[in-house]
Design an enzyme around this catalytic site. Sequence first.
Site, PDB file in Angstrom:
ATOM      1  N   GLU A   1      56.339  42.527 145.730  1.00  0.00           N
ATOM      2  CA  GLU A   1      56.040  41.413 144.825  1.00  0.00           C
ATOM      3  C   GLU A   1      56.699  41.613 143.471  1.00  0.00           C
ATOM      4  OE1 GLU A   1      52.010  41.074 143.437  1.00  0.00           O
ATOM      5  OE2 GLU A   1      52.107  38.887 143.374  1.00  0.00           O
TER       6      GLU A   1
ATOM      7  N   GLU B   1      43.789  29.627 138.020  1.00  0.00           N
ATOM      8  CA  GLU B   1      43.674  29.126 139.372  1.00  0.00           C
ATOM      9  C   GLU B   1      42.545  28.101 139.465  1.00  0.00           C
ATOM     10  OE1 GLU B   1      44.495  32.315 142.047  1.00  0.00           O
ATOM     11  OE2 GLU B   1      43.403  31.383 143.686  1.00  0.00           O
TER      12      GLU B   1
ATOM     13  N   CYS C   1      41.432  43.952 149.291  1.00  0.00           N
ATOM     14  CA  CYS C   1      42.274  44.981 148.670  1.00  0.00           C
ATOM     15  C   CYS C   1      41.759  46.401 148.897  1.00  0.00           C
ATOM     16  CB  CYS C   1      42.377  44.737 147.174  1.00  0.00           C
ATOM     17  SG  CYS C   1      42.939  43.079 146.807  1.00  0.00           S
TER      18      CYS C   1
ATOM     19  N   GLU D   1      62.006  36.042 141.265  1.00  0.00           N
ATOM     20  CA  GLU D   1      61.435  35.052 140.332  1.00  0.00           C
ATOM     21  C   GLU D   1      60.440  35.690 139.354  1.00  0.00           C
ATOM     22  OE1 GLU D   1      61.146  35.091 143.616  1.00  0.00           O
ATOM     23  OE2 GLU D   1      59.134  34.593 144.312  1.00  0.00           O
TER      24      GLU D   1
ATOM     25  N   CYS E   1      46.739  35.706 145.273  1.00  0.00           N
ATOM     26  CA  CYS E   1      46.787  37.047 144.664  1.00  0.00           C
ATOM     27  C   CYS E   1      47.234  38.124 145.631  1.00  0.00           C
ATOM     28  CB  CYS E   1      45.459  37.470 144.057  1.00  0.00           C
ATOM     29  SG  CYS E   1      44.188  36.280 144.112  1.00  0.00           S
TER      30      CYS E   1
ATOM     31  N   LYS F   1      52.579  44.967 146.899  1.00  0.00           N
ATOM     32  CA  LYS F   1      52.782  44.763 145.459  1.00  0.00           C
ATOM     33  C   LYS F   1      54.136  45.296 145.009  1.00  0.00           C
ATOM     34  CE  LYS F   1      48.897  42.822 144.138  1.00  0.00           C
ATOM     35  NZ  LYS F   1      48.921  41.478 143.556  1.00  0.00           N
TER      36      LYS F   1
ATOM     37  N   SER G   1      48.093  28.388 145.457  1.00  0.00           N
ATOM     38  CA  SER G   1      47.979  28.266 144.012  1.00  0.00           C
ATOM     39  C   SER G   1      49.266  28.786 143.390  1.00  0.00           C
ATOM     40  CB  SER G   1      46.798  29.107 143.520  1.00  0.00           C
ATOM     41  OG  SER G   1      46.918  29.319 142.136  1.00  0.00           O
TER      42      SER G   1
ATOM     43  N   GLU H   1      43.748  24.938 137.935  1.00  0.00           N
ATOM     44  CA  GLU H   1      44.662  24.294 138.870  1.00  0.00           C
ATOM     45  C   GLU H   1      43.867  23.551 139.955  1.00  0.00           C
ATOM     46  OE1 GLU H   1      47.271  27.069 140.809  1.00  0.00           O
ATOM     47  OE2 GLU H   1      48.156  25.518 142.060  1.00  0.00           O
TER      48      GLU H   1
END
Lengths: 399, 638
Positions: free
Chosen positions: B397, B308, B565, B402, B335, B394, B355, B311
């Site tokens: 996710e 990241e 989190c 993908e 994230c 999550k 990102s 990037e």
Amino acid sequence: MEANSIKQKRTGIVLFSEYKRGEGISKALEIGRENILFEVRSSKLKGRGGAGFPTSTKWMLTAASKADEKFIICNADEGEPGTFKDRVLLMEYPELVFDGMVIGGFTIGAKVGIVYLRGEYEYMLSFLEDYLEKMRKDNLLGKNIVGKNFDFDIEIRLGAGAYVCGEETALIESLEGHRGESRNRPPYPVNRGFNGCPTSVNNVETLASVPHILIKGGDWYAKVGTDKSAGSKLFSISGDCKKPGVYELPWGTKISEMLKLVDAPSAKAVQVGGASGICVPESQFDRTFAYEDIATGGSIMIFGKNRDMLKVLKNFMEFFVEESCGQCTPCRIGNVKLLEGVEMIEKGEFTFDYINKLKDLGKSMQIASKCGLGQSSPNPFISILDNFKDEILNKIEAK
Amino acid sequence: MEDKKKSRAPVSQQSFKVEKPTDLNTIGGTVTVELNEKKVSVPFGTTILEACRDNQIHIPTLCHHDDLCVAGVCRVCVVEVEGMRTLQAACAFPITSPIKVKTSTSDVRKARRHVIDLMLSEHFGECYSCIRNNNCELQSLAEEYGVDGYTFGHVTKPTYEKDLSSYSVIRDMSKCVLCKRCVRTCIDLQEVGVLEAIDRGDKTHIGTFLEKPLADVICINCGQCINRCPTGALHANDPSDEIWAAIEDPKKHVVIQTAPSPRAAIGECFGLEPGHSMTYQLNSALKRIGFNGVFDTNFTADLTIFEEGTELIIRLFKALVQKDTSVALPQFTSCSPGWVKYIEHFYPEYINNLSTAKSPQQMFGAILKTFYAQQIGIDPKDIVSVAVMPCSAKKFECNRPEMNSSGYQDVDFGLTTRELAKMIKEAGIYLPEMPKQHFDTPFGDASGAGLIFGATGGVMEAAIRSVVEFVTGLKVEDVFANANVIPVRGFEGVKYYEIPIAVVGPVPDILKHLVPDWNWLKGATLKIAVAHGTANAKKVMDDIKSGGKFSECHFIEFMACPGGCIGGGGQPIPTSLEIRKARAKAIYEEDESLEIRKAHDNPYVTMIYEKFFTEGPCGHLSHKLLHTHYTPRGKYIS
């Protein structure tokens, strides 16, 4: 709309007496806020929706609240079962209601008045809109009303059919586009109401009384009725009688007098105050309509000798089960339990112990519910079971 | 930005927040009230509930939650106020005059008991068969008020069908007591607004837009509603049975990665006070349960900093040096899967700012089924990859279509802290007494930078620790005492910080192929921001949209959950600001105790760039395995 077809027949001490449109507005703008408040206070006018909050106090508090914007709302939700007086006022005496709103708006410092019109009264909308348009043309609404430096206009909004929206904070929620649910108090609408602004919510009849008070004086008004309940009241009388309809009676009228007036010689019970009111048995017909005895918003249902009081009760409880807004526990579930209790009695499958538990529950609902709906919904349960216990038990035994 | 936001909840679900006086010594600063005949002085505007709490008077509550606006709907907290006809909800009543309050008169006790009895009459199920057994507020209330039967009956059949549609959140409305905490969490705390009361009277229930299944509406899966549900009406979609089955299948190689936040909170499930990190005890417990490999998600958190961060450097270089106007800045962190879905729904026009780096969980998943599979010589199809996360999102996710760049589903199961605690208990293990054990090779123990990802501001701090050293050549300790980047820490909703770059050093080897030198950054000021909770994210996004100061930022950390989190939707229940602070403290303490506290000092990260991602950060292979793309979803609901 044939608004005036019946009007000729109506007579009454205050509301159903002569009044010329705009008269009250001119007087109000002439004498100014303090004097209006003074007259309204000396009239001892209380909220006619049923709760009986002094109107002058409500206006004074709203007027004293500091804010750029204020509102006056006319509560025309008229949802209490058995009441239809506001309909008569709106259709036959709109000049009183709207003049009252203008006066109220002027007094509290509002520029906008909103009529919250019961959804089922949609048919009145075009008539009322036309009426407002006429008022605008005659400079009774709009800019510089009657040439005095005061701008005010009225808009009409339709309710969507929930009983709870007659409760002022739920009404405001509904106006703001939310679910009809009552708010926590404090804050009271006089400090934080519609769109967070100080708001005075007044019943149609309350507003309609104001022009007369200004013209004839607060003292004159206070002489009508009793000491604690000044003035007159409209009663929507229905049920087992020969002459149902809307009557203007002074406060302090006895139930028995009312029954004579509407020709109901065989009444055994009178439900005062609609579904959320109390059921008065024959033995108490000498009681009076007054804030100090039986306070009411004016819904009167008369039950004749052959009526089954348990069915009457069941009907009321079904109404509350459906009309609870569902937010607070006592009202949402409590009413279901009370209705179940009625059904148990109906089937003869109950214990006195359990019914007493339900009455106890009803008492908790009266003090623990969030708003007036849940606080008053156990009233018929408690009063009908108490006052008609023998009749109900006899019927069940006969089965 | 510090202004108190205007709540989007209807006023019926808000209390009158009276502005408390700043100086209590001014006239009217305090009010003297009588609480159960004891005179006490409280700040003007204190609620009865707050006043009672401060004076050791316990008032039962249910719909009230410290994180949420006040509804005043359950009516459990009613008290008597002298002179008032009805009882008042203590949670919603601000004290502005010298009132006299009684909190346990017979009317009050009877009313509370009635309310509890009524709720129990419509609450389906029995406690012993409920996921919230022993952690249920309704159950506690029933115990507190001596309920020993169902006074007003009890439903024997479920009233509603369970909504099992979501990968993350399961709704069992038969257990709902309509406290509306979930509604307020969604609309007010998170400003998402998926849940609302539908119908009225006895038909009232919590529902979604057009009563669609949760998977089909704009739910971001943050699970904050689960954390605040007093009963078992909301819970996460629990995959533990499938994980047990995999562990017991001899053909399967089952590995688990543990994120820092569950480790800082799981002790709470074993009766410990919040704020005890169980990282190393958890390792041995997981081994005993039968996981074949136990890894530290922080390893890929460290890797995230590289990917990241690189990037960001590429974006800045393109925008500032090559004057490429198509580059989307500020760059947003990616994230937090709740945040990612939030932006996909609410600000789809900004997904290019996200990102492309995957979250640490998904990076690890991709590496486990490629690099790790090669290393240990196991067919990736036989690897079952589990991630223990503080998060319900999550779960969604890892099921994104993908997320299969390894050729398989990269992560098979997302497991919440609560669910893992249950597995550990089921295995007969009392976690706090387990011996301490390190993580397994080949990824080993990670750096403190990856660890602090768990708290709001952590990703930013980890990035700063590396970027400062990469660009300036200085030691981060020379810029921030003890390498603690205090300005980005803490629970303020939105944090903004500027780092002027006065000096530049040599470009480190790993980045040499991307930028020739750092001279273009000399004299520049790096502008960064941190937001946690989607309501705060919304503030920042709206500011960016209107071209405000956040649109000038270079890098912004967003976390969907309040506190980051550690306050995730998979964390132990209950949650409160104090609990979240304790968990964050545990994480920062653990970070300070570590020798390696910067992502670029993690030798295993260096190892994987040398051995596997040989083209370096943002190279071809890392693009394939460690980066992803997003879906502009909008609010359209089919």
